[in-house]
Design an enzyme around this catalytic site. Structure first.
Site, mmCIF file in Angstrom:
data_model
loop_
_atom_site.group_PDB
_atom_site.id
_atom_site.type_symbol
_atom_site.label_atom_id
_atom_site.label_comp_id
_atom_site.label_asym_id
_atom_site.label_seq_id
_atom_site.Cartn_x
_atom_site.Cartn_y
_atom_site.Cartn_z
ATOM 1 N N GLU A 82 52.337 53.530 73.864
ATOM 2 C CA GLU A 82 53.119 55.044 74.487
ATOM 3 C C GLU A 82 51.819 55.854 72.890
ATOM 4 O O GLU A 82 50.940 55.458 71.968
ATOM 5 C CB GLU A 82 54.124 54.942 73.405
ATOM 6 C CG GLU A 82 55.595 54.221 73.717
ATOM 7 C CD GLU A 82 55.692 55.111 75.665
ATOM 8 O OE1 GLU A 82 55.148 55.859 75.783
ATOM 9 O OE2 GLU A 82 55.995 53.696 76.314
ATOM 10 N N THR A 132 43.762 54.722 67.025
ATOM 11 C CA THR A 132 42.393 55.689 67.448
ATOM 12 C C THR A 132 42.404 56.610 66.141
ATOM 13 O O THR A 132 42.601 55.750 65.283
ATOM 14 C CB THR A 132 43.834 56.466 68.374
ATOM 15 O OG1 THR A 132 43.962 58.037 67.632
ATOM 16 C CG2 THR A 132 45.284 55.924 67.175
ATOM 17 N N ASP A 133 41.984 57.357 66.161
ATOM 18 C CA ASP A 133 41.331 58.088 64.959
ATOM 19 C C ASP A 133 42.216 58.740 64.408
ATOM 20 O O ASP A 133 42.368 59.001 62.790
ATOM 21 C CB ASP A 133 40.394 59.147 65.137
ATOM 22 C CG ASP A 133 40.656 60.326 65.975
ATOM 23 O OD1 ASP A 133 41.705 60.042 66.382
ATOM 24 O OD2 ASP A 133 39.659 61.217 66.385
ATOM 25 N N GLU A 134 43.305 59.607 64.660
ATOM 26 C CA GLU A 134 44.798 59.362 64.319
ATOM 27 C C GLU A 134 45.181 58.763 62.776
ATOM 28 O O GLU A 134 45.573 59.719 62.190
ATOM 29 C CB GLU A 134 45.279 60.318 65.236
ATOM 30 C CG GLU A 134 45.545 60.638 66.476
ATOM 31 C CD GLU A 134 46.131 61.203 67.171
ATOM 32 O OE1 GLU A 134 47.193 61.736 67.067
ATOM 33 O OE2 GLU A 134 45.935 61.930 67.839
ATOM 34 N N TYR A 158 53.284 58.811 66.495
ATOM 35 C CA TYR A 158 52.837 58.109 67.124
ATOM 36 C C TYR A 158 51.409 57.137 67.044
ATOM 37 O O TYR A 158 51.009 56.089 66.447
ATOM 38 C CB TYR A 158 52.203 58.944 67.921
ATOM 39 C CG TYR A 158 50.713 58.580 68.467
ATOM 40 C CD1 TYR A 158 50.126 57.499 69.365
ATOM 41 C CD2 TYR A 158 49.015 58.830 68.539
ATOM 42 C CE1 TYR A 158 49.501 56.701 70.497
ATOM 43 C CE2 TYR A 158 48.121 58.584 68.953
ATOM 44 C CZ TYR A 158 47.988 57.373 69.987
ATOM 45 O OH TYR A 158 47.188 56.599 69.929
ATOM 46 N N SER A 159 51.058 58.480 65.337
ATOM 47 C CA SER A 159 49.900 58.172 64.324
ATOM 48 C C SER A 159 50.187 56.914 63.195
ATOM 49 O O SER A 159 49.473 55.708 63.103
ATOM 50 C CB SER A 159 48.470 58.458 64.203
ATOM 51 O OG SER A 159 49.621 59.437 63.103
ATOM 52 N N ALA A 160 51.291 57.017 62.820
ATOM 53 C CA ALA A 160 51.951 56.117 61.847
ATOM 54 C C ALA A 160 52.514 54.666 62.842
ATOM 55 O O ALA A 160 52.375 53.832 62.916
ATOM 56 C CB ALA A 160 53.154 56.621 61.857
ATOM 57 N N LYS A 162 50.833 53.465 65.508
ATOM 58 C CA LYS A 162 49.559 53.100 65.741
ATOM 59 C C LYS A 162 48.811 52.273 64.543
ATOM 60 O O LYS A 162 47.993 51.512 64.397
ATOM 61 C CB LYS A 162 48.210 54.306 66.561
ATOM 62 C CG LYS A 162 48.305 54.192 67.866
ATOM 63 C CD LYS A 162 48.227 52.860 68.719
ATOM 64 C CE LYS A 162 46.872 52.668 68.712
ATOM 65 N NZ LYS A 162 46.333 52.009 70.327
#
Ligand code: NAD
Ligand code: DAU
Length: 358
Positions: A82, A132-134, A158-160, A162
């Site tokens: 996602e 991702t860079d996030e 989202y970034s957590a 990933k």
């Protein structure tokens, strides 16, 4: 052959198309076909025996076990996720399920397969995890770009999710010796980008005469990379990357969102002028900001350049022109992706965001 997950989405589909344009090595493409997965992205491969599409979930152990056993891939590239920050804010559950739990099941499946491979095949097997860079969080204006050594500080669900998947990947290499590699890439743009993300949304809304919703002050900075350059970086990491390593991938193209929106508008003014003679940027509408909005991302891509010889081929000027032209040339694709579910999402995300100023 190789196994790709999430190969019907934006980056995965570009990867599959580019791979088969350059090589005859077949691909098994496992994709759940969520709202973001679209077989039309792969329509040009209809009847191509080198591409085998399987609809399914990366978290389905029985399915992944049987695919690995049946096709004996020499490598796996995990794009499935996602991927939209705004959706993760409205509902994080699917992000936890696919990005964390799904990746965990996939790793377990691959661990089992890999541990039973014979000597040389086992040695050369690779699993590339696309991230991702996030995961690095947000940078202040004067801070240096993210290197691979930057601390993880994810700020959105989202970034957590990933970041958690990256940690699992790291642990499976460290503990079990699985030959895993991770790429952390900046914002992609290009063909087949679903119009929930900034650049395609602006193109699609501009052409439809709708407002161009800029969050907050529009001064948030992203580092933009043409999707085909990202695909080339992943191919390079697969071919020559060292297991256990992570590689940051970026375009050296830091730009504030407002500049991106204005560039898109200027290109449309040139390529498809408004019939009323006005400029597209008149459609810009400032709306309520994204909660927890990261201010700046920037990638230091020196490691992948010096160790693996990868550099982006497109500048932002060439890549964005190609992208806008692609959307103009593919209006049927644009129409088809704007289903009822898409319109519901637009209403959910933008309906409540009252216009701040224009
Ligand atoms: P996308 O949302 O366009 O595509 C994701 C694909 O994964 C879809 O085809 C979807 O159907 C599939 N999928 C979702 N859940 C699945 C599941 N449980 N099992 C199997 N398939 C599933 O995403 P994208 O923009 O192409 O991103 C691909 C990957 O690259 C993601 O891991 C994302 O985090 C990462 N990434 C994206 C960007 C970007 O700018 N888009 C930048 C850096 C990294
Ligand atoms: O940095 C890599 C990440 O880039 C990927 O990991 C994600 O999967 C991908 O979606 C992307 O995340 P962003 O949140 O940066 O992308 P998005 O296109 O959603 O937003 C880009 C910027 O534009 C961000 O600052 C928010 C802003 N924005 C976005 C939308 C959709 C707006 O101002 N208005 C909008 O309507």
């Amino acid at each position: 052959m190789i196994l790709v997950t999430g190969g019907a989405g934006f980056i995965g589909a570009n990867f599959v198309l580019d791979w088969l344009a350059q090589s005859d090595e077949p691909i098994v493409n496992l994709d759940k076909l969520t709202y973001a997965g679209n077989l039309q992205n792969l329509a040009s491969l209809a009847g191509d025996r080198r591409h085998l599409f399987v609809q399914g979930d990366i978290g389905d152990r029985e399915l992944t076990d049987s695919l690995l056993l049946q096709y004996q891939p020499r490598a796996l590239i995990n794009f499935a996720a996602e991927s939209h920050v705004d959706r993760s804010i409205h509902g994080p559950k699917d992000f936890i399920q696919t990005n964390i739990v799904g990746t965990f099941h996939l790793l377990e499946s691959v661990r089992d397969y890999w541990s039973h491979l014979p000597g040389e095949t086992r040695k050369s097997f690779r699993f590339v995890h696309v991230s991702t860079d996030e995961v690095y969080g947000s940078l202040a204006r004067d801070e240096p770009a993210f290197s691979e050594a930057h601390r993880y500080e994810p700020n959105s669900p989202y970034s957590a999710s990933k970041a958690a998947s990256d940690h699992l990947v790291r642990a499976y290499h460290h503990t079990y010796g699985l030959p895993l590699l991770t790429t952390n890439c900046s914002n992609n743009y290009g063909p087949y980008h679903f119009p929930e993300k900034l650049i395609p949304l602006m193109i699609v809304n501009a052409l439809a005469g709708k407002p161009l919703p800029v969050y907050g002050d529009g001064q948030q900075i992203r580092d933009w990379l043409y999707v085909k350059d990202h695909c080339a970086a992943i191919r390079r990491v697969l071919a020559a990357g060292h297991p256990g390593e992570t590689y940051n991938v970026g375009g050296w193209n830091e730009k504030p969102n407002l500049e991106i929106v204005h560039t898109v508008c200027t290109l449309l003014d040139e390529l498809r002028p408004r019939t009323d003679g006005k400029a597209y940027h008149e459609q810009v509408a400032y709306v309520a900001d994204r909660p927890g909005h990261d201010r700046r991302y920037a990638i230091d891509a020196r490691k992948i350049e010096s160790e693996l010889g990868w550099k982006p081929a497109e500048t932002f000027a060439t890549g964005i022109r190609k992208t806008v032209q692609w959307y103009l040339d593919n209006q049927e694709w644009v129409r088809d992706v704007q289903s009822g579910a898409y319109r519901e999402w637009v209403e959910k995300n933008y309906g409540e965001r009252q216009k701040v100023r224009s």
